[in-house]
Design a protein around this motif. Structure first.
Motif, PDB file in Angstrom:
ATOM      1  N   UNK A  63       0.825  -1.213   0.000  1.00 53.61           N
ATOM      2  CA  UNK A  63       0.000   0.000   0.000  1.00 53.61           C
ATOM      3  C   UNK A  63       0.854   1.255   0.000  1.00 53.61           C
ATOM      4  N   UNK A  64       1.935   1.235   0.782  1.00 52.43           N
ATOM      5  CA  UNK A  64       2.772   2.431   0.904  1.00 52.43           C
ATOM      6  C   UNK A  64       3.533   2.744  -0.374  1.00 52.43           C
ATOM      7  N   UNK A  65       3.597   1.786  -1.305  1.00 57.84           N
ATOM      8  CA  UNK A  65       4.317   2.016  -2.562  1.00 57.84           C
ATOM      9  C   UNK A  65       3.414   2.559  -3.668  1.00 57.84           C
ATOM     10  N   UNK A  66       2.150   2.730  -3.368  1.00 59.15           N
ATOM     11  CA  UNK A  66       1.246   3.281  -4.373  1.00 59.15           C
ATOM     12  C   UNK A  66       1.603   4.740  -4.654  1.00 59.15           C
ATOM     13  N   UNK A  67       1.438   5.148  -5.887  1.00 57.11           N
ATOM     14  CA  UNK A  67       1.763   6.520  -6.273  1.00 57.11           C
ATOM     15  C   UNK A  67       0.991   7.518  -5.413  1.00 57.11           C
ATOM     16  N   UNK A  68       1.718   8.480  -4.862  1.00 60.79           N
ATOM     17  CA  UNK A  68       1.103   9.549  -4.092  1.00 60.79           C
ATOM     18  C   UNK A  68       0.762   9.200  -2.660  1.00 60.79           C
ATOM     19  N   UNK A  69       1.010   7.944  -2.238  1.00 61.18           N
ATOM     20  CA  UNK A  69       0.609   7.548  -0.883  1.00 61.18           C
ATOM     21  C   UNK A  69       1.367   8.331   0.179  1.00 61.18           C
ATOM     22  N   UNK A  70       2.674   8.459   0.025  1.00 64.66           N
ATOM     23  CA  UNK A  70       3.458   9.145   1.052  1.00 64.66           C
ATOM     24  C   UNK A  70       3.066  10.616   1.144  1.00 64.66           C
ATOM     25  N   UNK A  71       2.851  11.237  -0.003  1.00 62.13           N
ATOM     26  CA  UNK A  71       2.496  12.653  -0.006  1.00 62.13           C
ATOM     27  C   UNK A  71       1.139  12.897   0.645  1.00 62.13           C
ATOM     28  N   UNK A  72       0.208  11.968   0.439  1.00 66.15           N
ATOM     29  CA  UNK A  72      -1.152  12.194   0.939  1.00 66.15           C
ATOM     30  C   UNK A  72      -1.388  11.632   2.337  1.00 66.15           C
ATOM     31  N   UNK A  73      -0.699  10.531   2.682  1.00 63.43           N
ATOM     32  CA  UNK A  73      -1.004   9.869   3.949  1.00 63.43           C
ATOM     33  C   UNK A  73       0.209   9.689   4.857  1.00 63.43           C
ATOM     34  N   UNK A  74       1.391  10.038   4.383  1.00 63.86           N
ATOM     35  CA  UNK A  74       2.578   9.944   5.223  1.00 63.86           C
ATOM     36  C   UNK A  74       3.193   8.557   5.239  1.00 63.86           C
ATOM     37  N   UNK A  75       4.036   8.326   6.226  1.00 61.84           N
ATOM     38  CA  UNK A  75       4.789   7.078   6.336  1.00 61.84           C
ATOM     39  C   UNK A  75       3.957   5.978   6.991  1.00 61.84           C
ATOM     40  N   UNK A  76       4.344   4.712   6.785  1.00 66.05           N
ATOM     41  CA  UNK A  76       3.767   3.637   7.591  1.00 66.05           C
ATOM     42  C   UNK A  76       4.053   3.886   9.073  1.00 66.05           C
ATOM     43  N   UNK A  77       3.421   3.107   9.922  1.00 62.51           N
ATOM     44  CA  UNK A  77       3.524   3.315  11.363  1.00 62.51           C
ATOM     45  C   UNK A  77       4.975   3.315  11.833  1.00 62.51           C
ATOM     46  N   UNK A  78       5.367   4.365  12.550  1.00 64.31           N
ATOM     47  CA  UNK A  78       6.713   4.466  13.134  1.00 64.31           C
ATOM     48  C   UNK A  78       6.619   4.858  14.610  1.00 64.31           C
TER      49      UNK A  78
END
Length: 403
Positions: free
Chosen positions: A281-296
């Motif tokens: 899921x985190x590798x989908x285009x635009x995911x990081x920009x719209x939803x941020x990083x996976x749980x840290x």
């Protein structure tokens, strides 16, 4: 994830050992040890029976478990030592011989193998700090273009095993092999794929990051691929169908993207929750920009370890690659290890055959060759005897989906 939770994982730090035990090998690579009947002998595996320590200030070795002493006399600078017990020379099988055999003294573990196994069984993971000798680690840094060679560009022209014998040597490292066989309760273990580098470049704030998942063969939490959930979700006491063995080529630190874990999650019988951002899921285009990083956040863990360390863990443990917040590349070598009855992830026969047909094969001992074949060649045993399993090019072509 709220902003305050970013990079709040709990750090589990494994320090660099101040000393290591010694492994004594004969010319074939077998390990000198002491049997259960207190007799010197050689073994093709490394448990507590094969662990020695050099007696400080002397040319002697003491067996850690039994206290048996050996005197060492240099054979020559290149080959190693002649060993004596109570004045009697040792033959290559550890028995008293008329002529002294040559043994080499090499880099061993920092703790007894039984201590690692106890920790592994109790926690589902263990770290073997700096288990790989520094010269081997340096060679892997050179090939992966990290450390002193990070200005170079690593090109994936061929499997790493076919670039340097160091890969075969770390793949046949004896303590971790013994540990995984004991944990999976079978001597017949295989590599699920040829050992490969995972090189994490400095993060630019935009690059795609890995989501939470369990490793091969489970692949729990992996979504959007044909190999989703290779092993169905289950909870069966004592059944282990995979161990991940990751080598820290670089030092592993939270800041440089050391692997993030949810330690203990191998007992949950399920994959990571979707709110942690799992799988691809985190590798989908635009995911990081719209939803941020996976749980840290603080419910996750980061294992920090010195270079040359093996981190071995139950493949069901939830994990993901960290975020490299340093200006330097971080390298690891990944190895999925499975019992022989699990279908491998990739064909290992071709890189193995290429290795055998290269000059690199001459750098291994007879025992290292035996172990490498054992973990890289999948076999069928039937009326025709032992048959190696490999990819059939003609059938592979026939089963390709039509366009």
């Amino acid at each position: 994830m709220v902003k305050d939770d970013i990079f709040q994982e709990r750090v589990v730090r494994v320090e660099k050992p101040s000393a290591h035990f010694t492994l004594l090998r004969n010319v074939d690579g077998d390990f000198l040890g002491v049997s259960d009947t207190n007799e010197l002998s050689t073994f093709d595996y490394t448990d507590d029976q094969a662990i020695w320590e050099q007696v400080e200030g002397t040319a002697a070795y003491r067996h850690v478990v039994t206290g048996i002493h050996l005197e060492a006399e240099s054979a020559d600078a290149e080959n190693g030592y002649n060993l004596r017990h109570n004045g009697d020379s040792l033959a290559s099988d550890g028995s008293i011989g008329a002529e002294s055999a040559v043994f080499s003294a090499g880099h061993g573990p920092a703790h007894l193998p039984s201590e690692y196994l106890e920790s592994f069984k109790q926690n589902g993971w263990a770290c073997l700090p700096s288990i790989i000798a520094p010269d081997i680690v340096e060679e892997l840094e050179k090939v992966s273009c990290t450390g002193r060679w990070e200005a170079e560009t690593y090109e994936r022209r061929m499997p790493p095993m076919n670039e340097t014998a160091a890969v075969a040597k770390i793949a046949t490292e004896p303590v971790s092999l013994w540990l995984m066989r004991e944990y999976m309760q079978t001597q017949e273990i295989r590599l699920g794929h040829s050992p490969g580098f995972a090189i994490l470049p400095p993060d630019d704030g935009r690059r795609k990051v890995q989501g939470w998942h369990s490793d091969f063969p489970y692949l729990w939490g992996i979504a959007g691929s044909e190999v989703v959930n290779r092993i169905p979700i289950h909870k069966v006491e004592g059944l282990v169908m995979g161990v991940q063995r990751n080598l820290c080529v670089s030092e592993f630190r939270k800041e440089n993207g050391a692997t993030c874990f949810k330690l203990g999650s191998h007992t949950f019988g399920q994959g990571p929750p979707v709110e942690w951002v799992n799988g691809n899921t985190s590798r989908e285009d635009g995911h990081r920009e719209s939803k941020g990083l996976p749980y840290t956040g603080p419910d996750a863990d980061v294992v920090e370890a010195p270079p040359g360390s093996y981190i071995v863990y139950d493949s069901r443990i939830w994990h993901r690659a960290g975020v490299n917040r340093t200006p330097h590349k971080r390298a690891a070598m990944l190895q999925a290890v499975i019992p022989m009855y699990i279908m491998p992830f990739m064909d290992t026969s071709r890189p193995y055959k290429d290795f055998l047909n290269s000059p690199l094969a001459e750098e291994l001992t007879a025992l290292e060759h035996k172990e490498l074949e054992s973990i890289m060649v999948n076999k069928m045993v039937g009326p025709q005897g032992h048959l190696a399993i490999t990819v059939d090019e003609e059938l592979t072509e026939k089963i390709q989906p039509s366009q």
